[in-house]
Design an enzyme around this catalytic site. Structure first.
Site, PDB file in Angstrom:
ATOM      1  N   HIS A 190     -24.464 -28.113 103.587  1.00  0.00           N
ATOM      2  CA  HIS A 190     -23.050 -27.991 103.200  1.00  0.00           C
ATOM      3  C   HIS A 190     -22.887 -26.735 102.333  1.00  0.00           C
ATOM      4  CE1 HIS A 190     -18.974 -29.273 102.323  1.00  0.00           C
ATOM      5  NE2 HIS A 190     -19.188 -28.944 101.069  1.00  0.00           N
TER       6      HIS A 190
ATOM      7  N   ASP B 294     -25.639 -40.141 104.613  1.00  0.00           N
ATOM      8  CA  ASP B 294     -25.395 -41.589 104.553  1.00  0.00           C
ATOM      9  C   ASP B 294     -23.974 -41.861 105.056  1.00  0.00           C
ATOM     10  OD1 ASP B 294     -23.706 -40.890 102.491  1.00  0.00           O
ATOM     11  OD2 ASP B 294     -24.891 -41.828 100.903  1.00  0.00           O
ATOM     12  N   GLU B 295     -23.455 -43.045 104.799  1.00  0.00           N
ATOM     13  CA  GLU B 295     -22.149 -43.408 105.358  1.00  0.00           C
ATOM     14  C   GLU B 295     -20.979 -42.616 104.776  1.00  0.00           C
ATOM     15  OE1 GLU B 295     -24.702 -46.690 106.775  1.00  0.00           O
ATOM     16  OE2 GLU B 295     -24.611 -45.523 104.915  1.00  0.00           O
ATOM     17  N   GLY B 296     -21.154 -42.012 103.610  1.00  0.00           N
ATOM     18  CA  GLY B 296     -20.063 -41.232 103.019  1.00  0.00           C
ATOM     19  C   GLY B 296     -20.034 -39.817 103.573  1.00  0.00           C
TER      20      GLY B 296
ATOM     21  N   ASP C 262     -20.712 -36.161 102.757  1.00  0.00           N
ATOM     22  CA  ASP C 262     -21.431 -35.304 101.794  1.00  0.00           C
ATOM     23  C   ASP C 262     -21.886 -36.083 100.556  1.00  0.00           C
ATOM     24  OD1 ASP C 262     -20.871 -33.141 103.509  1.00  0.00           O
ATOM     25  OD2 ASP C 262     -18.996 -32.706 102.497  1.00  0.00           O
TER      26      ASP C 262
ATOM     27  N   ARG D 213     -13.048 -42.113 121.133  1.00  0.00           N
ATOM     28  CA  ARG D 213     -14.083 -41.605 120.235  1.00  0.00           C
ATOM     29  C   ARG D 213     -15.342 -42.473 120.332  1.00  0.00           C
ATOM     30  NH1 ARG D 213     -16.048 -37.102 117.721  1.00  0.00           N
ATOM     31  NH2 ARG D 213     -13.972 -36.341 117.431  1.00  0.00           N
TER      32      ARG D 213
END
Length: 200
Positions: A110, A147-149, A151, A66
């Site tokens: 989304h 961002d890093e999360g 949604d 990956r």
């Protein structure tokens, strides 16, 4: 002129909405410099080519890890030097390195009203299945910064869509696209292109 790279995994209906809005002048000062897909069979690539837009597919299957795919993905984005990366039905987790490099310059659409039915595992039809199972009367779509999360980034625009008594996941998905996604994603891009929204 806002240079955007649109990332897609499937049919590309949101990409089509963006291209149509640019052609119609409802998105101003914007050009698509590349359409990128992780799926070589994505119909979205054909849509881009028909429109004379550079289209590139890089599949994770072609790499041993990956991390190697992520490097190739980032290189494909860097190559065209976009001002904004637009995730339009892109089913790939964005690598942290890319989020850092393009901080506040990646947006995603989304198919729910975040914070409902979002996060890990909520994508495609699964979102609409969950909404129907829960019995909500209103759903919709959200455009947000990435961002890093999953949604979790700041919300730019949301639009509500009514759930009808006889809805199936498929019919609800279609209506959310038509009534919400295809409207607010072009609107958000236009707002960013014309300085109406930025994240400090």
């Amino acid at each position: 002129m806002l240079r955007i790279c649109v990332c897609v995994s499937g049919g590309g209906t949101n990409l089509q909405a963006i291209m149509d809005a640019i052609d119609a002048g409802t998105i101003k000062n914007t050009e698509i410099v590349r359409v990128f897909s992780n799926n070589k069979n994505a119909f979205a690539l054909e849509r881009a080519q028909k429109h004379g837009i550079d289209a590139l597919a890089v599949s994770p299957k072609d790499f041993e890890s990956r991390d190697q795919f992520n490097e190739a993905f980032l290189a494909a984005i860097d190559e065209v030097e976009p001002d904004l990366v637009v995730l339009a039905g892109f089913l790939v987790v964005i690598p942290a390195q890319m989020i850092q490099k393009y901080r506040n310059r990646i947006i995603n659409i989304h198919p729910s009203l975040i914070p409902s039915f979002c996060g890990t595992g909520y994508y495609g039809l699964k979102v609409h299945e969950a909404a129907l199972e829960r019995g909500v009367k209103v759903t919709g779509a959200t455009v947000h910064f990435v961002d890093e999360g999953t949604d979790t980034g700041p919300i730019i625009l949301q639009k509500a869509v009514e759930v009808l008594p006889d809805d199936t996941p498929k019919s609800l998905q279609q209506r959310v696209m038509e009534e919400a996604e295809w409207k607010i994603l072009p609107q958000a891009i236009n707002m960013i292109a014309n300085g109406e929204i930025s994240l400090q």
